[in-house]
Design an enzyme around this catalytic site. Structure first.
Site, short mmCIF file in Angstrom:
data_model
loop_
_atom_site.label_atom_id
_atom_site.label_comp_id
_atom_site.label_asym_id
_atom_site.label_seq_id
_atom_site.Cartn_x
_atom_site.Cartn_y
_atom_site.Cartn_z
N SER A 89 0.81 -1.23 0.00
CA SER A 89 0.00 0.00 0.00
C SER A 89 0.85 1.28 0.00
O SER A 89 0.48 2.23 -0.70
CB SER A 89 -0.96 -0.01 1.20
OG SER A 89 -1.93 -1.01 1.00
N LYS A 127 -8.27 -4.62 12.10
CA LYS A 127 -9.45 -4.11 11.38
C LYS A 127 -10.72 -4.09 12.24
O LYS A 127 -11.58 -3.24 12.05
CB LYS A 127 -9.72 -4.95 10.13
CG LYS A 127 -8.77 -4.66 8.98
CD LYS A 127 -9.17 -5.47 7.76
CE LYS A 127 -8.40 -5.07 6.53
NZ LYS A 127 -8.89 -5.73 5.32
N ASN A 136 -11.18 -0.52 7.37
CA ASN A 136 -9.87 -0.58 6.70
C ASN A 136 -9.37 0.82 6.33
O ASN A 136 -8.25 0.96 5.86
CB ASN A 136 -9.91 -1.48 5.46
CG ASN A 136 -10.57 -0.82 4.28
OD1 ASN A 136 -11.42 0.05 4.43
ND2 ASN A 136 -10.20 -1.21 3.08
N ASP A 171 -13.40 -2.26 1.40
CA ASP A 171 -13.16 -3.59 0.82
C ASP A 171 -14.37 -4.10 0.03
O ASP A 171 -14.22 -4.67 -1.06
CB ASP A 171 -12.82 -4.61 1.91
CG ASP A 171 -11.37 -4.52 2.37
OD1 ASP A 171 -10.52 -4.07 1.58
OD2 ASP A 171 -11.10 -4.88 3.52
N GLY A 210 -14.68 -19.89 2.06
CA GLY A 210 -14.11 -19.19 3.21
C GLY A 210 -15.16 -18.30 3.86
O GLY A 210 -16.13 -17.88 3.21
N ALA A 211 -14.96 -18.07 5.16
CA ALA A 211 -15.94 -17.28 5.92
C ALA A 211 -15.24 -16.38 6.92
O ALA A 211 -15.66 -16.24 8.06
CB ALA A 211 -16.92 -18.23 6.63
N GLY A 249 -12.88 -12.47 7.39
CA GLY A 249 -13.14 -11.04 7.22
C GLY A 249 -13.33 -10.63 5.77
O GLY A 249 -14.23 -9.85 5.45
N ALA A 250 -12.50 -11.17 4.87
CA ALA A 250 -12.61 -10.79 3.46
C ALA A 250 -13.92 -11.31 2.87
O ALA A 250 -14.60 -10.61 2.11
CB ALA A 250 -11.42 -11.34 2.67
N TYR A 262 -3.43 -11.99 -4.39
CA TYR A 262 -2.76 -11.34 -5.53
C TYR A 262 -1.28 -11.68 -5.57
O TYR A 262 -0.59 -11.34 -6.52
CB TYR A 262 -2.98 -9.82 -5.51
CG TYR A 262 -2.71 -9.19 -4.18
CD1 TYR A 262 -1.43 -8.81 -3.80
CD2 TYR A 262 -3.75 -8.98 -3.28
CE1 TYR A 262 -1.19 -8.25 -2.56
CE2 TYR A 262 -3.52 -8.41 -2.04
CZ TYR A 262 -2.23 -8.04 -1.69
OH TYR A 262 -2.00 -7.49 -0.45
P1 NAP Z 1 -9.41 -14.67 7.69
O1 NAP Z 1 -10.34 -13.68 8.31
O2 NAP Z 1 -8.33 -15.27 8.51
O3 NAP Z 1 -10.33 -15.85 7.06
C1 NAP Z 1 -9.74 -16.91 6.37
C2 NAP Z 1 -10.79 -17.94 5.94
O4 NAP Z 1 -10.11 -18.98 5.24
C3 NAP Z 1 -11.53 -18.63 7.10
O5 NAP Z 1 -12.80 -19.02 6.66
C4 NAP Z 1 -10.64 -19.84 7.36
O6 NAP Z 1 -11.33 -20.95 7.93
C5 NAP Z 1 -10.26 -20.23 5.95
N1 NAP Z 1 -9.01 -20.96 5.95
C6 NAP Z 1 -7.79 -20.51 6.34
N2 NAP Z 1 -6.85 -21.47 6.17
C7 NAP Z 1 -7.52 -22.56 5.70
C8 NAP Z 1 -7.10 -23.88 5.31
N3 NAP Z 1 -5.84 -24.27 5.40
N4 NAP Z 1 -8.04 -24.74 4.85
C9 NAP Z 1 -9.32 -24.35 4.75
N5 NAP Z 1 -9.78 -23.11 5.09
C10 NAP Z 1 -8.88 -22.23 5.55
O7 NAP Z 1 -8.67 -14.03 6.42
P2 NAP Z 1 -9.22 -12.88 5.46
O8 NAP Z 1 -8.84 -11.54 5.99
O9 NAP Z 1 -10.65 -13.18 5.19
O10 NAP Z 1 -8.34 -13.10 4.13
C11 NAP Z 1 -8.54 -14.20 3.29
C12 NAP Z 1 -7.70 -14.05 2.02
O11 NAP Z 1 -8.13 -12.90 1.28
C13 NAP Z 1 -6.21 -13.82 2.29
O12 NAP Z 1 -5.47 -14.55 1.35
C14 NAP Z 1 -6.02 -12.34 2.08
O13 NAP Z 1 -4.70 -12.00 1.64
C15 NAP Z 1 -7.02 -12.09 0.96
N6 NAP Z 1 -7.49 -10.69 0.91
C16 NAP Z 1 -7.29 -9.98 -0.24
C17 NAP Z 1 -7.75 -8.69 -0.34
C18 NAP Z 1 -7.53 -7.91 -1.62
O14 NAP Z 1 -7.64 -6.66 -1.61
N7 NAP Z 1 -7.26 -8.57 -2.72
C19 NAP Z 1 -8.40 -8.07 0.74
C20 NAP Z 1 -8.60 -8.83 1.91
C21 NAP Z 1 -8.12 -10.14 1.98
P3 NAP Z 1 -11.23 -21.28 9.50
O15 NAP Z 1 -12.12 -20.27 10.17
O16 NAP Z 1 -11.71 -22.67 9.59
O17 NAP Z 1 -9.78 -21.08 9.89
#
Ligand code: NAP
Length: 285
Positions: free
Chosen positions: A21, A70, A91, A106, A130-131, A133-134, A227
């Site tokens: 960023s 966040k 954010n 976001d 997935g469930a 924050g994103a 990304y």
């Molecule tokens: P988070 O809040 O930690 O949530 C992650 C999710 O993925 C949860 O549902 C988690 O399940 C699941 N998960 C994690 N590891 C796993 C595994 N080994 N097997 C199965 N499920 C798994 O993370 P987040 O902030 O939502 O971010 C998720 C992704 O989005 C990241 O890669 C992040 O870099 C990306 N992102 C990108 C942007 C963008 O601007 N492009 C913005 C935000 C996030 P459990 O609850 O069971 O652990």
């Protein structure tokens, strides 16, 4: 040149040393010849409240907020915009008249990453993996823009149920373990499939997402929020099965552009932001 008149924007996270960023925003300020600077600020969780007071005391005009702050930052802010209330996370902070106002860009950033590619959302069927924050931001954006059906798949069915309870007014939203038949059935119907897990980032490369590529609707668009690397295994498989794919760089740029516009009241130079990001990702990846 930085002078006493330069407006300061910070990035609050812990750690912040790998964030792109600062590069993206400083390139944008420079392209528009705005006297602003964006600086990363590593803030330990115990010091979060003091950091918010510090932003005000030192005359910052705003900040971005990233992992792990966040959600935790919300009680320290003076006001929350509806975007932050809906997503349940902040954010972006704008500091106006000594008051910190929390936003979330976001959800709209994800939506604009689709609409900027002429992808419409109204009436579509979307499958989310997935469930966290994103996923919550993505789902908020999709619901706001008239999605028809949503299926949330997770490795733990209980978590997908807890997640859908966050959206009590949404009608067509279901959740299940992504190994269940109802998940596979949703893949066959879906228009857009989105990976909102970190599976595919280098630290998670021992796991693959359980997608039955033979079943997925052949015309589904496939998105990964990751990304870096720019082409995850998930996107590589999807592309090899003939799907249009895109990664999370578009969302990163759009959420950043929306924050930039809140701080500066200027239209963000998105192509500059995407360009510098692409260049730096190719150096990393
Ligand atoms: P988070 O809040 O930690 O949530 C992650 C999710 O993925 C949860 O549902 C988690 O399940 C699941 N998960 C994690 N590891 C796993 C595994 N080994 N097997 C199965 N499920 C798994 O993370 P987040 O902030 O939502 O971010 C998720 C992704 O989005 C990241 O890669 C992040 O870099 C990306 N992102 C990108 C942007 C963008 O601007 N492009 C913005 C935000 C996030 P459990 O609850 O069971 O652990």
């Amino acid at each position: 040149m930085i002078t006493g008149k330069t407006k300061i924007v910070g990035l609050i996270g812990y750690p912040v040393d790998h964030s792109l960023s600062p590069l993206m925003h400083n390139a944008a300020f420079s392209a528009l010849k705005l006297d602003y600077i964006y600086i990363p600020l590593a803030v330990e969780p115990d010091h979060l409240g003091q950091a918010v007071e510090g932003l005000k005391a030192m005359g910052f005009v705003g900040a971005n907020v990233t992992i792990p702050h966040k959600v935790a930052i919300m009680p320290y802010l003076d006001e929350l915009d509806r975007s932050a209330e809906l997503v349940g996370a902040v954010n972006t902070i704008v500091i106006r008249n000594g008051r910190c106002i929390g936003y979330n860009t976001d959800a709209q950033g994800f939506i604009q990453s689709l609409t900027s590619r002429n992808i419409t959302i109204k009436g579509k069927k979307v499958v989310i993996m997935g469930a966290g924050g994103a996923a919550r931001a993505v789902v908020c954006g999709l619901i706001e823009h008239g999605i028809d059906q949503l299926m949330i798949g997770t490795r733990d069915a209980g978590k997908s149920q807890e997640f859908i309870e966050l959206f009590p007014t949404a009608i067509n939203i279901l959740g299940c373990n992504w190994q269940e038949k109802m998940f596979t059935d949703a893949l066959a119907q879906c228009d857009i499939l989105v990976n909102c897990t970190p599976i595919g980032m280098s630290a998670h490369n021992e796991v693959t997402l359980p997608i039955n590529w033979q079943v997925l609707n052949p015309s589904a668009i496939v998105c990964d929020l990751i990304y870096n690397p720019p082409m995850t295994q998930f996107l590589t498989y999807a592309e090899s099965h003939g799907h249009i794919v895109f990664n999370g760089a578009g969302m990163l740029v759009e959420q950043g552009a929306l924050a930039f516009e809140l701080w500066t009241d200027q239209i963000a130079p998105r192509s500059i932001m995407l360009g510098i990001l692409g260049f730096n990702l190719s150096k990393i990846g």
